[in-house]
Design a protein around this motif. Structure first.
Motif, mmCIF file in Angstrom:
data_model
loop_
_atom_site.group_PDB
_atom_site.id
_atom_site.type_symbol
_atom_site.label_atom_id
_atom_site.label_comp_id
_atom_site.label_asym_id
_atom_site.label_seq_id
_atom_site.Cartn_x
_atom_site.Cartn_y
_atom_site.Cartn_z
ATOM 1 N N PHE A 95 11.825 -6.592 4.140
ATOM 2 C CA PHE A 95 11.057 -5.978 5.216
ATOM 3 C C PHE A 95 9.576 -5.953 4.856
ATOM 4 N N CYS A 96 8.739 -6.179 5.834
ATOM 5 C CA CYS A 96 7.332 -5.884 5.635
ATOM 6 C C CYS A 96 7.010 -4.569 6.345
ATOM 7 N N ALA A 97 5.954 -3.933 5.890
ATOM 8 C CA ALA A 97 5.570 -2.636 6.421
ATOM 9 C C ALA A 97 4.061 -2.489 6.340
ATOM 10 N N ALA A 98 3.514 -1.603 7.156
ATOM 11 C CA ALA A 98 2.071 -1.434 7.233
ATOM 12 C C ALA A 98 1.690 0.040 7.225
ATOM 13 N N LYS A 99 0.606 0.336 6.525
ATOM 14 C CA LYS A 99 0.049 1.681 6.568
ATOM 15 C C LYS A 99 -1.435 1.607 6.299
ATOM 16 N N LYS A 100 -2.140 2.676 6.607
ATOM 17 C CA LYS A 100 -3.601 2.652 6.493
ATOM 18 C C LYS A 100 -4.101 2.929 5.076
ATOM 19 N N ALA A 101 -3.340 3.667 4.304
ATOM 20 C CA ALA A 101 -3.851 4.138 3.016
ATOM 21 C C ALA A 101 -3.232 3.391 1.839
ATOM 22 N N TRP A 102 -4.009 3.235 0.774
ATOM 23 C CA TRP A 102 -3.529 2.626 -0.467
ATOM 24 C C TRP A 102 -2.876 3.724 -1.300
ATOM 25 N N THR A 103 -1.643 4.039 -0.967
ATOM 26 C CA THR A 103 -0.907 5.084 -1.669
ATOM 27 C C THR A 103 0.478 4.575 -1.990
ATOM 28 N N GLY A 104 1.106 5.177 -2.969
ATOM 29 C CA GLY A 104 2.461 4.797 -3.317
ATOM 30 C C GLY A 104 3.469 5.400 -2.367
ATOM 31 N N GLY A 105 4.736 5.174 -2.642
ATOM 32 C CA GLY A 105 5.780 5.731 -1.800
ATOM 33 C C GLY A 105 6.209 4.789 -0.706
ATOM 34 N N MET A 106 7.180 5.232 0.058
ATOM 35 C CA MET A 106 7.773 4.380 1.078
ATOM 36 C C MET A 106 7.449 4.855 2.484
ATOM 37 N N THR A 107 6.485 5.724 2.617
ATOM 38 C CA THR A 107 6.079 6.180 3.945
ATOM 39 C C THR A 107 5.059 5.217 4.513
#
Length: 121
Positions: A95-107
């Protein structure tokens, strides 16, 4: 919110290579950190790697470090997962995923539908 569609999965022999693609639409692609995850049958989803907004920084799981490489093309709104020296244990839905912040975790804010990778002789 960005929409994501993966492609490029398939059947490959051990030691082989495969490149996955993930195309984004619906928002500014370069605003997102992009991650790759995988989920094998009967197992929890796990982190594979991520790449920052402009492709200048990456992070990988120990299990794929040195074999997998993530890159992105912000003009094509696409992130790639190059997988080399594939092993049986790499078999999973990716799966690919997108988020705004460079943070760890799976959120992550958005997820694709996944593409199957099967490593088999």
């Amino acid at each position: 919110q960005v929409r994501l569609v993966e492609s490029g999965g398939g059947l490959v022999q051990p030691g082989g290579s495969l490149r996955l693609s993930c195309v984004a639409s619906g928002d500014t692609f370069s605003a997102y950190v992009m991650g790759w995850f995988r989920q094998a049958p009967g197992k929890e989803r796990e982190f594979v790697g991520r790449i920052n907004w402009y492709g200048t920084g990456t992070s990988y799981a120990d299990s794929v470090q040195g074999r997998f490489m993530i890159s992105r093309d912000n003009f094509r709104n696409t992130v790639y997962l190059q997988m080399n020296d594939l092993k049986f244990e790499d078999t999973a839905v990716y799966f690919c995923a997108a988020k705004k912040a460079w943070t760890g975790g799976m959120t992550y804010d958005s997820w694709g539908q996944g593409t199957q990778v099967t490593v088999s002789s």
